[in-house]
Scaffold this motif. Structure first.
Motif, PDB file in Angstrom:
ATOM      1  N   LEU A  48       0.818  -1.217   0.000  1.00 43.19           N
ATOM      2  CA  LEU A  48       0.000   0.000   0.000  1.00 43.19           C
ATOM      3  C   LEU A  48       0.848   1.261   0.000  1.00 43.19           C
ATOM      4  N   LEU A  49       1.948   1.242   0.759  1.00 37.76           N
ATOM      5  CA  LEU A  49       2.756   2.446   0.929  1.00 37.76           C
ATOM      6  C   LEU A  49       3.937   2.521  -0.025  1.00 37.76           C
ATOM      7  N   ALA A  50       4.183   1.464  -0.804  1.00 36.27           N
ATOM      8  CA  ALA A  50       5.392   1.418  -1.628  1.00 36.27           C
ATOM      9  C   ALA A  50       5.404   2.533  -2.673  1.00 36.27           C
ATOM     10  N   VAL A  51       4.294   2.699  -3.394  1.00 36.96           N
ATOM     11  CA  VAL A  51       4.267   3.680  -4.473  1.00 36.96           C
ATOM     12  C   VAL A  51       4.368   5.114  -3.952  1.00 36.96           C
ATOM     13  N   PRO A  52       3.538   5.537  -2.969  1.00 36.28           N
ATOM     14  CA  PRO A  52       3.726   6.913  -2.474  1.00 36.28           C
ATOM     15  C   PRO A  52       5.087   7.131  -1.832  1.00 36.28           C
ATOM     16  N   PHE A  53       5.643   6.101  -1.173  1.00 39.10           N
ATOM     17  CA  PHE A  53       6.969   6.258  -0.574  1.00 39.10           C
ATOM     18  C   PHE A  53       8.030   6.451  -1.654  1.00 39.10           C
TER      19      PHE A  53
END
Length: 363
Positions: free
Chosen positions: A331-336
């Motif tokens: 879930l957080l990989a792309v925005p991170f």
């Protein structure tokens, strides 16, 4: 005659390599320490991230109200209440039709199990009732032997659900405060930081905020495409509960991997118990095709345009995040990754030579 190596150049190259290696090692150590600190503070960081993502979704209507003379607290309150009503409406849109057809679905499940038993009893399997009963007895015995493990797993699942609810509640509260006081945050942050940081950090934070907004909007668009295509396929096949299943598909798009699997499983199950095995297999094929298009075409293209990342980088980021931290990591990989790109782009801009500076030096 070949020339020998220069001792002075060799020593200089070794010193440069040692210095660069030492600097890279320090950067890696700093990164490891940062990740360790974030891990220790995860109970605070996770609600904060959820609040930021929700705020990017609800900020446009709050900004509209503020621009039309509404006080910040009132605008934040109205938008927060409206957001909660929309969430409750989505839950009701999914739950009410399904609960109204619970008896029909239950009868369909029983009928489907009976059909599977009849199919297994015929050729080529020729599995009799005695064998099926024996298999069920063996399964019950294994379940009884694994009561302790099952209890632990259930307790872990209940704990995860409770933690998820707490995180969601904290995220909504943080969303309200971000909507109310968000525009005052960057000026306040600039006053707290010394020197160059007072300029650099607010600029990077503003760019990061815009990047998160692009991520949420692109994810919503991908979920909408999934819901439209899968819902259209269900409607053509005459599967009941098309609208709740389409809404469930849209909502589940915000939870990578597991969300798509859950929504697809529910759609295939309802198609099986209502329309039969053939339509269930067709629904499964439709979901697989749409999910492949989403993962390999829609999502990378939309997110690469909105986030300024190459599609391959997005795919690798999701894979790496999932392998490191499971669903949360996916879930957080792309925005991170997008935030890292924002920081790197800003640093590169500051370190690059400006045209006017080059012209002055040449003159």
């Amino acid at each position: 005659m070949s020339a020998g190596l220069s001792a002075a150049k060799t020593r200089a190259a070794l010193r440069t390599s040692a210095r660069v290696s030492g600097e890279l090692l320090l950067i890696l150590v700093m990164l490891a320490v940062t990740l360790w600190v974030l891990g220790r503070m995860w109970s605070v960081v996770w609600p904060l991230l959820v609040g930021l993502l929700l705020t990017t979704l609800t900020w446009p209507p709050a900004r509209f109200l503020r621009r039309h003379g509404w006080r910040p607290a009132l605008a934040a309150t109205v938008v927060t209440v409206a957001f909660l009503l929309v969430v409750l409406g989505i839950v009701a849109l999914i739950a009410v039709p399904m609960s109204s057809q619970t008896d029909e679905l239950t009868d369909g499940v029983v009928e489907g199990i009976q059909r599977l038993r009849e199919w297994a009893a015929g050729p080529p399997l020729n599995i009799g009732d005695d064998e099926i009963t024996g298999a069920m007895d063996s399964a019950v015995a294994r379940i009884q032997d694994s009561v302790g493990s099952i209890t632990t797993a259930v307790a872990t699942g209940v704990g995860a659900v409770v933690n998820g609810l707490i995180t969601a509640v904290l995220g909504v509260f943080l969303m309200f405060f971000f909507l109310k006081d968000g525009p005052r945050f960057l000026p306040w942050l600039a006053r707290q930081l010394p020197g160059r940081l007072a300029t650099d950090v607010p600029v990077v934070a503003l760019r990061g905020w815009e990047t998160l907004g692009s991520f949420v909007r692109s994810q919503a668009l991908v979920g909408l495409l999934d819901a439209v295509f899968i819902g259209l396929g269900l409607w053509i096949l005459g599967v009941p509960l098309v609208l709740p299943l389409a809404v469930l598909t849209f909502v589940s798009a915000f939870v990578p991997i597991v969300g798509a699997l859950f929504a697809g499983f529910v759609a295939v199950l309802i198609a099986l118990v209502s329309n039969g095995l053939t339509d269930a297999l067709i629904v499964l094929a439709i979901i697989v095709v749409v999910q492949q298009l989403e993962g390999n075409v829609f999502q990378p293209i939309l997110q690469s345009r909105g986030l300024g990342l190459h599609a391959a980088v997005i795919l690798l980021a999701v894979t790496l995040g999932g392998s490191l931290s499971g669903i949360v990591g996916s879930l957080l990989a792309v925005p991170f990754a997008a935030l890292i790109a924002v920081v790197w782009t800003y640093v590169r801009e500051q370190l690059s030579e400006r045209p006017e500076a080059t012209a002055t030096a040449d003159g």
